[in-house]
Every structure is written in C-alpha cells, then in structure tokens.
Design a protein around this motif. Structure first.
Motif, PDB file in Angstrom:
ATOM      1  N   VAL A 177       0.842  -1.209   0.000  1.00  0.00           N
ATOM      2  CA  VAL A 177       0.000   0.000   0.000  1.00  0.00           C
ATOM      3  C   VAL A 177       0.869   1.248   0.000  1.00  0.00           C
ATOM      4  CG1 VAL A 177      -1.603   1.354   1.418  1.00  0.00           C
ATOM      5  CG2 VAL A 177      -2.008  -1.090   1.054  1.00  0.00           C
ATOM      6  N   LEU A 178       2.018   1.168   0.686  1.00  0.00           N
ATOM      7  CA  LEU A 178       2.953   2.303   0.736  1.00  0.00           C
ATOM      8  C   LEU A 178       3.860   2.363  -0.495  1.00  0.00           C
ATOM      9  CD1 LEU A 178       3.977   2.067   4.505  1.00  0.00           C
ATOM     10  CD2 LEU A 178       2.375   3.686   3.454  1.00  0.00           C
ATOM     11  N   SER A 179       3.562   1.518  -1.495  1.00  0.00           N
ATOM     12  CA  SER A 179       4.308   1.498  -2.756  1.00  0.00           C
ATOM     13  C   SER A 179       5.777   1.126  -2.556  1.00  0.00           C
ATOM     14  CB  SER A 179       4.212   2.855  -3.475  1.00  0.00           C
ATOM     15  OG  SER A 179       2.866   3.177  -3.747  1.00  0.00           O
ATOM     16  N   ALA A 180       6.030   0.258  -1.609  1.00  0.00           N
ATOM     17  CA  ALA A 180       7.406  -0.199  -1.379  1.00  0.00           C
ATOM     18  C   ALA A 180       7.820  -1.157  -2.489  1.00  0.00           C
ATOM     19  CB  ALA A 180       7.515  -0.891  -0.025  1.00  0.00           C
ATOM     20  N   SER A 181       9.076  -1.086  -2.870  1.00  0.00           N
ATOM     21  CA  SER A 181       9.603  -1.983  -3.890  1.00  0.00           C
ATOM     22  C   SER A 181       9.866  -3.354  -3.285  1.00  0.00           C
ATOM     23  CB  SER A 181      10.897  -1.410  -4.475  1.00  0.00           C
ATOM     24  OG  SER A 181      11.899  -1.364  -3.468  1.00  0.00           O
ATOM     25  N   ASN A 182      10.114  -4.345  -4.153  1.00  0.00           N
ATOM     26  CA  ASN A 182      10.426  -5.686  -3.667  1.00  0.00           C
ATOM     27  C   ASN A 182      11.704  -5.696  -2.817  1.00  0.00           C
ATOM     28  OD1 ASN A 182       8.233  -6.960  -4.847  1.00  0.00           O
ATOM     29  ND2 ASN A 182       9.315  -7.380  -6.765  1.00  0.00           N
ATOM     30  N   THR A 183      12.661  -4.847  -3.195  1.00  0.00           N
ATOM     31  CA  THR A 183      13.898  -4.758  -2.421  1.00  0.00           C
ATOM     32  C   THR A 183      13.633  -4.212  -1.019  1.00  0.00           C
ATOM     33  OG1 THR A 183      15.170  -4.387  -4.450  1.00  0.00           O
ATOM     34  CG2 THR A 183      16.222  -3.804  -2.363  1.00  0.00           C
ATOM     35  N   GLU A 184      12.798  -3.177  -0.932  1.00  0.00           N
ATOM     36  CA  GLU A 184      12.454  -2.611   0.380  1.00  0.00           C
ATOM     37  C   GLU A 184      11.691  -3.620   1.230  1.00  0.00           C
ATOM     38  OE1 GLU A 184      12.064   2.157  -0.556  1.00  0.00           O
ATOM     39  OE2 GLU A 184      10.404   0.826  -1.122  1.00  0.00           O
ATOM     40  N   ILE A 185      10.772  -4.353   0.603  1.00  0.00           N
ATOM     41  CA  ILE A 185      10.017  -5.370   1.340  1.00  0.00           C
ATOM     42  C   ILE A 185      10.962  -6.462   1.837  1.00  0.00           C
ATOM     43  CG2 ILE A 185       8.275  -7.186   1.121  1.00  0.00           C
ATOM     44  CD1 ILE A 185       6.803  -5.380  -0.861  1.00  0.00           C
ATOM     45  N   LEU A 186      11.929  -6.814   0.999  1.00  0.00           N
ATOM     46  CA  LEU A 186      12.891  -7.852   1.383  1.00  0.00           C
ATOM     47  C   LEU A 186      13.686  -7.428   2.611  1.00  0.00           C
ATOM     48  CD1 LEU A 186      14.491 -10.497   0.795  1.00  0.00           C
ATOM     49  CD2 LEU A 186      15.976  -9.098  -0.667  1.00  0.00           C
ATOM     50  N   TRP A 187      14.254  -6.216   2.575  1.00  0.00           N
ATOM     51  CA  TRP A 187      15.131  -5.768   3.655  1.00  0.00           C
ATOM     52  C   TRP A 187      14.376  -5.423   4.934  1.00  0.00           C
ATOM     53  CZ3 TRP A 187      20.140  -6.477   3.892  1.00  0.00           C
ATOM     54  CH2 TRP A 187      20.860  -6.648   2.707  1.00  0.00           C
ATOM     55  N   LYS A 188      13.165  -4.900   4.804  1.00  0.00           N
ATOM     56  CA  LYS A 188      12.461  -4.390   5.987  1.00  0.00           C
ATOM     57  C   LYS A 188      11.463  -5.378   6.580  1.00  0.00           C
ATOM     58  CE  LYS A 188      12.981   0.449   4.600  1.00  0.00           C
ATOM     59  NZ  LYS A 188      12.298   1.733   4.282  1.00  0.00           N
ATOM     60  N   VAL A 189      11.029  -6.367   5.797  1.00  0.00           N
ATOM     61  CA  VAL A 189      10.013  -7.288   6.304  1.00  0.00           C
ATOM     62  C   VAL A 189      10.480  -8.742   6.215  1.00  0.00           C
ATOM     63  CG1 VAL A 189       7.637  -8.108   6.060  1.00  0.00           C
ATOM     64  CG2 VAL A 189       8.167  -5.698   5.658  1.00  0.00           C
ATOM     65  N   ARG A 190      10.832  -9.183   5.019  1.00  0.00           N
ATOM     66  CA  ARG A 190      11.114 -10.606   4.824  1.00  0.00           C
ATOM     67  C   ARG A 190      12.383 -11.060   5.544  1.00  0.00           C
ATOM     68  NH1 ARG A 190       7.760 -13.174   1.401  1.00  0.00           N
ATOM     69  NH2 ARG A 190       6.664 -11.984  -0.219  1.00  0.00           N
ATOM     70  N   LEU A 191      13.484 -10.323   5.381  1.00  0.00           N
ATOM     71  CA  LEU A 191      14.735 -10.745   6.020  1.00  0.00           C
ATOM     72  C   LEU A 191      14.648 -10.751   7.546  1.00  0.00           C
ATOM     73  CD1 LEU A 191      17.581  -9.266   3.777  1.00  0.00           C
ATOM     74  CD2 LEU A 191      16.961 -11.660   4.114  1.00  0.00           C
ATOM     75  N   PRO A 192      14.097  -9.692   8.175  1.00  0.00           N
ATOM     76  CA  PRO A 192      13.979  -9.754   9.643  1.00  0.00           C
ATOM     77  C   PRO A 192      13.152 -10.941  10.133  1.00  0.00           C
ATOM     78  CG  PRO A 192      13.710  -7.499   8.890  1.00  0.00           C
ATOM     79  CD  PRO A 192      13.733  -8.350   7.662  1.00  0.00           C
ATOM     80  N   SER A 193      12.068 -11.271   9.419  1.00  0.00           N
ATOM     81  CA  SER A 193      11.239 -12.400   9.850  1.00  0.00           C
ATOM     82  C   SER A 193      11.913 -13.744   9.614  1.00  0.00           C
ATOM     83  CB  SER A 193       9.898 -12.367   9.117  1.00  0.00           C
ATOM     84  OG  SER A 193      10.065 -12.620   7.735  1.00  0.00           O
ATOM     85  N   SER A 194      12.895 -13.772   8.721  1.00  0.00           N
ATOM     86  CA  SER A 194      13.562 -15.043   8.393  1.00  0.00           C
ATOM     87  C   SER A 194      14.762 -15.343   9.291  1.00  0.00           C
ATOM     88  CB  SER A 194      14.031 -15.018   6.936  1.00  0.00           C
ATOM     89  OG  SER A 194      15.110 -14.112   6.763  1.00  0.00           O
ATOM     90  N   MET A 195      15.179 -14.389  10.102  1.00  0.00           N
ATOM     91  CA  MET A 195      16.397 -14.584  10.878  1.00  0.00           C
ATOM     92  C   MET A 195      16.362 -15.800  11.803  1.00  0.00           C
ATOM     93  SD  MET A 195      18.831 -12.489  10.056  1.00  0.00           S
ATOM     94  CE  MET A 195      18.268 -12.782   8.369  1.00  0.00           C
ATOM     95  N   PRO A 196      15.278 -16.059  12.561  1.00  0.00           N
ATOM     96  CA  PRO A 196      15.287 -17.266  13.402  1.00  0.00           C
ATOM     97  C   PRO A 196      15.433 -18.543  12.590  1.00  0.00           C
ATOM     98  CG  PRO A 196      13.562 -15.754  14.099  1.00  0.00           C
ATOM     99  CD  PRO A 196      14.077 -15.228  12.809  1.00  0.00           C
TER     100      PRO A 196
END
Length: 275
Positions: A177-196
């Motif tokens: 909704v905030l028009s984030a790019s796939n790279t931004e989604i990767l760094w700010k959402v996907r990678l942090p959730s994948s750390m464990p």
C-alpha cells in the motif's frame, strides 16, 4: 557520596571481578553438561581398565591425552587445512542457499524449476559425489570446499525459503500500500522475519561443514584431519585416531557456539512465552 562513588571508573580489580563472575555464571549454567561429560570419561577409563581392552582397539582417556601431547604438532598442522575447508564451504554453501531462497520467493517459476533439482542433489549420498568432484577438480582445496558447501546448502535453502515466506501478510500488504519496492520489502520485512529460521539452519551447517570437509579428505587428500584419521586407522594408532576425532568434534562445537553468539547479537527479540 553514593552518587560520586557510582560515577568512579571501574578499577582493574572490579573489571577482573566482573569477568570472574561472568565466567562462574557460564560454568554454573553448563555444570550439568560438564558433570555428565566428566562422568562419561571416568566410566570410559574404568571400562578399559576393568576389561583390559587392548589399546589398538579402544584406548583409554589417559592414552588419548598422551596422544595429544605427543602429536600436538601433527594435529595442529592437519587442523588448519580442515578448518579452512569447513569455513569456506560454510560461507559459500550458505551464501548460495540464501541467494537462491531470495530468488525462489520472488519467482514461483524459478522455485518450481530449480527446487526439485536441489532436492535431487541432496538425495545423492555425499560420499558418492565426492569422487566425482575429486576427478574433476583434483586433490586440492576446491572439491573439499564444494563438498562442505553442499552439506551446508540444503538445510539453509529450506529454512531460508520458509523464513522469507513467514513474513506477516498484514505487513506485506502495508508495504505494498505504501508502494514499497520488492527490495524494500525484502530488507524491511522478509529478512527480519527469516532470521530465526536462518540461524537455526546455520547452526546445523556449522557442524555439518566440518563433517563435509573430513569426508572430502577421506576420498583423496594427504593433509587434513580426514587424512590423519585414515592414516591412524590403517597404522593401528588408535590413541591418535581418537585424539583426531576429539579435535574435529571440538572444532564443530566451537563453530556452533560462534554462530550462536552471532545469533544472540543479531536477533534481539524473543517470542513471547505462552502462559
């Protein structure tokens, strides 16, 4: 007076005291494991003495200790190549797995095409792949690094794909909704959730990389802990064989704890406990 006292810089005695307190805390925390390990060593020594087992079949802990002393130079010289192979295999295997996992999450076509191939490669026994790599690359470092990397690769790939897909759907929708790019989604959402998920795989890979390097050295090498194990076995030098195995196990444990330390620094949050 109390405020002035608390603002004074720590003296060497105070710093030493804090270090000793921390060390004592660590020892106390791991005391059950330490006690169990010492008990098993004593039991091993008593069994060897009581049944008079020949040294070439099963040396006692005392024999293994003397083997460490007598062969310290040989053990150290063969430890370094295996450590280098395991470390490089760990780095490259996990790096490729992480990059592929990111690609798979962003491309369903790539995942459907290459994920089954990764499963197929994993299904081939590593002891069968090793001779092929030795024939192609020779007896140098390359095949040993590749084999160590292959052992690390698949657990990290599976965990990383699962971790990247575990991102909160609500967070993903908000980023879109905030028009984030796939790279931004990767760094700010996907990678942090994948750390464990990632660190769970890295701890497995840290110990597996040592096993991969040793297996590779069994196939064709004149140096390393794997080659030393083969030599000690064929020459019936059981104390040296056991000492080499202990060195390999200690190396794997140290790598495991190094990854655990990095995990504690990177992952600051912990899931809430259920009551």
């Amino acid at each position: 007076m109390s405020n002035a006292a608390t603002s004074l810089p720590a003296t060497p005695d105070r710093r030493l005291g804090s270090v000793l307190d921390a060390t004592a805390g660590v020892l106390l925390k791991h005391m059950p494991a330490i006690s169990a390990g010492l008990g098993l060593i004593v039991l091993w020594q008593l069994i060897v003495w009581f049944f008079e087992i020949p040294t070439f079949m099963a040396p006692s802990p005392v024999d293994v200790f003397f083997a460490f002393q007598e062969n310290a130079g040989i053990l150290w010289a063969n430890l370094l190549p295996t450590l280098l192979e395991a470390f490089l295999g760990f780095v490259f295997g996990n790096l490729v797995a992480i990059l592929l996992a990111i690609w798979f999450v962003h491309s369903r076509t790539a995942e459907r095409a290459f994920y089954p191939i990764a499963v197929f490669i994993k299904a081939i026994p590593i002891i069968a792949i090793a001779p092929i790599l030795v024939l192609i690359f020779g007896n140098g470092l390359a095949p040993k690094i590749i084999i160590a990397g292959l052992i690390c690769f698949f657990p990290t790939l599976v965990n990383m794909v699962q971790g990247l897909k575990s991102a909160s759907p609500a967070m993903l929708d908000l980023m879109r909704v905030l028009s984030a790019s796939n790279t931004e989604i990767l760094w700010k959402v996907r990678l942090p959730s994948s750390m464990p998920f990632l660190f769970a795989a890295l701890k497995i890979a840290a110990t597996s990389s040592v096993m991969g390097a040793i297996v590779a050295e069994w196939i064709g090498s004149s140096f390393g802990l794997g080659a030393l194990i083969i030599e000690a076995t064929y020459n019936f030098r059981s104390p040296l064989l056991y000492a080499t195995v202990v060195i390999a196990a200690v190396m794997a444990v140290i790598l495991f704890f190094l990854v655990s330390i990095v995990e504690a620094r990177v992952i600051r949050w912990k899931p809430a406990a259920n009551h």
